[in-house]
Motif scaffolding. Structure first.
Motif, PDB file in Angstrom:
ATOM      1  N   PHE A   1      16.434   7.058  10.870  1.00  0.00           N
ATOM      2  CA  PHE A   1      15.899   6.823  10.256  1.00  0.00           C
ATOM      3  C   PHE A   1      15.671   5.072  10.017  1.00  0.00           C
ATOM      4  N   ALA A   2      14.501   4.265   9.725  1.00  0.00           N
ATOM      5  CA  ALA A   2      15.252   3.092  10.139  1.00  0.00           C
ATOM      6  C   ALA A   2      15.754   2.577   8.624  1.00  0.00           C
ATOM      7  N   SER A   3      16.793   2.295   8.119  1.00  0.00           N
ATOM      8  CA  SER A   3      16.760   1.273   6.877  1.00  0.00           C
ATOM      9  C   SER A   3      16.762  -0.135   6.661  1.00  0.00           C
ATOM     10  N   GLU A   4      16.422  -0.412   8.703  1.00  0.00           N
ATOM     11  CA  GLU A   4      16.101  -2.122   8.041  1.00  0.00           C
ATOM     12  C   GLU A   4      14.998  -1.777   9.053  1.00  0.00           C
ATOM     13  N   ILE A   5      13.913  -2.622   8.967  1.00  0.00           N
ATOM     14  CA  ILE A   5      13.112  -3.144  10.272  1.00  0.00           C
ATOM     15  C   ILE A   5      12.611  -4.997  10.214  1.00  0.00           C
ATOM     16  N   ARG A   6      12.688  -5.742  11.692  1.00  0.00           N
ATOM     17  CA  ARG A   6      12.871  -6.654  12.182  1.00  0.00           C
ATOM     18  C   ARG A   6      11.271  -6.552  12.711  1.00  0.00           C
ATOM     19  N   SER A   7      10.593  -7.099  13.038  1.00  0.00           N
ATOM     20  CA  SER A   7       9.601  -7.688  13.946  1.00  0.00           C
ATOM     21  C   SER A   7       9.860  -9.263  14.664  1.00  0.00           C
ATOM     22  N   VAL A   8      10.580  -8.957  16.118  1.00  0.00           N
ATOM     23  CA  VAL A   8      10.048 -10.266  17.089  1.00  0.00           C
ATOM     24  C   VAL A   8       9.128 -10.297  17.799  1.00  0.00           C
ATOM     25  N   PHE A   9       9.085 -11.968  17.737  1.00  0.00           N
ATOM     26  CA  PHE A   9       8.105 -12.239  17.901  1.00  0.00           C
ATOM     27  C   PHE A   9       7.966 -12.751  19.500  1.00  0.00           C
ATOM     28  N   TYR A  10       6.684 -12.324  20.311  1.00  0.00           N
ATOM     29  CA  TYR A  10       7.256 -13.213  21.510  1.00  0.00           C
ATOM     30  C   TYR A  10       6.033 -13.196  22.846  1.00  0.00           C
ATOM     31  N   GLN A  11       6.461 -14.383  22.507  1.00  0.00           N
ATOM     32  CA  GLN A  11       4.734 -15.425  22.885  1.00  0.00           C
ATOM     33  C   GLN A  11       4.544 -15.517  24.627  1.00  0.00           C
TER      34      GLN A  11
ATOM     35  N   GLN B   1       8.578   9.804  18.126  1.00  0.00           N
ATOM     36  CA  GLN B   1       8.450   8.278  18.445  1.00  0.00           C
ATOM     37  C   GLN B   1       7.440   8.069  16.768  1.00  0.00           C
ATOM     38  N   GLY B   2       8.018   7.911  15.873  1.00  0.00           N
ATOM     39  CA  GLY B   2       7.114   8.585  14.897  1.00  0.00           C
ATOM     40  C   GLY B   2       6.805   7.050  13.727  1.00  0.00           C
ATOM     41  N   GLY B   3       7.338   5.454  14.606  1.00  0.00           N
ATOM     42  CA  GLY B   3       7.675   4.526  13.391  1.00  0.00           C
ATOM     43  C   GLY B   3       8.253   4.485  12.474  1.00  0.00           C
ATOM     44  N   LYS B   4       8.168   5.253  11.653  1.00  0.00           N
ATOM     45  CA  LYS B   4       9.858   4.381  11.192  1.00  0.00           C
ATOM     46  C   LYS B   4      11.492   5.417  11.320  1.00  0.00           C
ATOM     47  N   GLU B   5      10.798   6.642  12.302  1.00  0.00           N
ATOM     48  CA  GLU B   5      11.793   7.760  12.328  1.00  0.00           C
ATOM     49  C   GLU B   5      12.041   8.440  13.929  1.00  0.00           C
ATOM     50  N   ILE B   6      12.842   8.091  14.669  1.00  0.00           N
ATOM     51  CA  ILE B   6      12.942   8.192  15.963  1.00  0.00           C
ATOM     52  C   ILE B   6      13.707   9.313  16.419  1.00  0.00           C
ATOM     53  N   ALA B   7      13.631  10.626  17.385  1.00  0.00           N
ATOM     54  CA  ALA B   7      14.434  11.094  17.443  1.00  0.00           C
ATOM     55  C   ALA B   7      14.706  11.436  19.503  1.00  0.00           C
ATOM     56  N   GLY B   8      15.569  11.876  19.407  1.00  0.00           N
ATOM     57  CA  GLY B   8      15.603  12.361  21.207  1.00  0.00           C
ATOM     58  C   GLY B   8      17.102  11.944  21.785  1.00  0.00           C
TER      59      GLY B   8
END
Lengths: 235, 217
Positions: free
Chosen positions: A225-235, A198-205
């Motif tokens: 490898f992340a070709s798109e990164i989205r941030s989702v905001f939760y309150q 679980q390495g930021g833009k790179e995930i394997a399993g």
């Protein structure tokens, strides 16, 4: 109340062979495209798997650093799987996923961004597919390995911070054949999702999951490898 | 290779369609039933007749029936340049003696920027085919409404129409996101999955929650 499919996406490819066989052509053996596919998740295939991951990483780096105008179309990762879908055996490796979207979760009460989820799409011999893992949790970069349990309700655990701190994960497989699509949520309590990296833009399993019915079980491995990164905001 | 058996199937369905139960196309609702919170579902889906009507009290109760808005905002941009990407209509209902959670997702069309009365076409959910501005995906999910949260049905629709009745609520300071617990959405859904599966839905749901995704890369 298992929904009967009037049309099986996975079985569609073999339908033509059946149609021909029951017509006037007589016996006709149609080789399956799966015959030339292999699972690359075992120790015996480790070198081949690593080579595919390296090729993909190179294409991903070129694409993300130079941008869409660069040569090639990038690479969202590598996935290999084997099992049964809609009652049909499937096995394939996609060494150039079309894209991987990584979701980061910004949750009140957390000191940093958490891993919200992962969604990657690719091509198999007979259909396009998308695999989605939600509510994965943990920090974006986590040392060590993680084992997560499938839960249909993982996405709705409240409060949101708990959703990303427990060991539950939601999974879904979507397949489409150019005319229609179907989604297969992962059943609770069958198999698991194991995260090696679980390495930021790179995930394997690796994963082992039953999609929609216990008999439709698929196991595989992925390195994305992340070709798109989205941030989702939760309150 | 995929197409030929499929076409054969379509021909057969057309040939024998008259003899089949092709879904109740005469069922109400035929029009949107107005701004008061309501949910009416009629038709056939997954070989199951559907006839669901929430009481006015239940339709106004945000724990029974509600809408969820999902927005996305491009990176390095103000929220006003973002858009609504999904509208979720969610309800707790009884079907065939079973307590279920219904989730209808209208996806990939900025319905917030549409005018009442606008109609968009429901098309197959295919990632390989870019949507036109006049098109939308519709995903229908049934869950058992208990601790197991079992998925009973999860399919994207094939063809249909969505007519927007209303989309109310005032965006906050960012010019895009309507604050949670504010606004409502209503409209008429007329949709098919197969020759046998067709459903009409009239709804007006008060909106409870939002999800905002910022595209960073």
């Amino acid at each position: 109340m298992t929904p009967p499919r009037r049309f099986s996406l996975v079985a569609a490819a073999s339908g033509l062979a059946t149609l021909l066989a029951t017509g006037c052509i007589g016996d006709f053996d149609f080789p399956s495209a799966y015959d030339s596919e292999r699972l690359l998740c075992g120790a015996d295939q480790a070198a081949e798997w690593q080579a595919a991951v390296k090729r993909c990483e190179k294409a991903w780096l070129l694409f993300t650093q130079v941008g869409p105008g660069s040569k090639g179309s990038g690479c969202g990762g590598v996935v290999s799987l084997r099992g049964t879908l809609q009652g049909k055996p499937v096995v394939f490796t996609d060494s150039q996923l079309r894209g991987t979207t990584l979701r980061r979760a910004s949750v009140s009460g957390s000191t940093g961004l958490l891993l919200g989820g992962l969604e990657f799409s690719g091509t198999s011999p007979y259909f396009l597919f998308g695999l989605r893992f939600d509510a994965m949790g943990g920090l974006q970069v986590e040392p060590g390995v993680r084992d997560l349990k499938w839960s249909v309700g993982a996405n709705s655990v409240e409060p949101p911070l708990a959703r990303f701190q427990d060991d539950l994960v939601y999974g879904e497989l979507r397949i489409e054949n150019g005319r229609e699509s179907a989604s297969f949520p992962v059943l609770n309590d069958v198999g698991s999702l194991h995260i090696d990296l679980q390495g930021g833009k790179e995930i394997a399993g690796t994963f082992d999951a039953a999609f929609k019915s216990p008999s439709d079980r698929v196991a595989g491995c992925f390195h994305v490898f992340a070709s798109e990164i989205r941030s989702v905001f939760y309150q | 290779m995929l197409v030929q058996p499929r076409q054969a199937g379509v021909v057969l369905l057309v040939l024998f369609g008259a003899a089949c139960d092709t879904g109740d196309l005469t069922a109400e609702p035929r029009t949107w039933q107005g701004s008061e919170p309501h949910l009416v579902v009629r038709g056939t889906l997954n070989q199951e007749k559907l006839d669901v009507t929430l009481t006015p009290a239940d339709a106004s109760d945000l724990t029974v029936f509600w809408c969820e808005r999902q927005y996305e905002v491009p990176r390095m941009s103000d929220a006003v340049n973002g858009r609504l990407t999904q509208l979720g209509i969610k309800a707790r209902v009884w079907v065939g003696g079973q307590k279920r959670r219904l989730e209808i997702a209208l996806q990939r069309n900025d319905l917030q920027r549409r005018a009442p009365g606008d109609t968009v076409a429901i098309v197959p959910r295919l990632s390989s085919k870019p949507l036109l501005a006049s098109e939308v995906w519709l995903q229908w999910n049934w869950f058992l409404d208990d601790a197991s949260d079992t998925v009973l049905y999860s399919e994207a629709a094939q063809v249909g129409l969505f007519r927007l009745g209303e989309f109310t609520g005032t965006p906050g300071l960012d010019g895009l996101v309507i604050p949670p617990q504010e606004g409502a959405v209503g409209g008429l859904i007329d949709v098919r999955w197969t020759e046998l599966d067709a459903v009409r839905v009239s709804f007006t749901a008060r909106c409870a929650t939002n999800s905002v995704e910022k595209i960073d890369l």
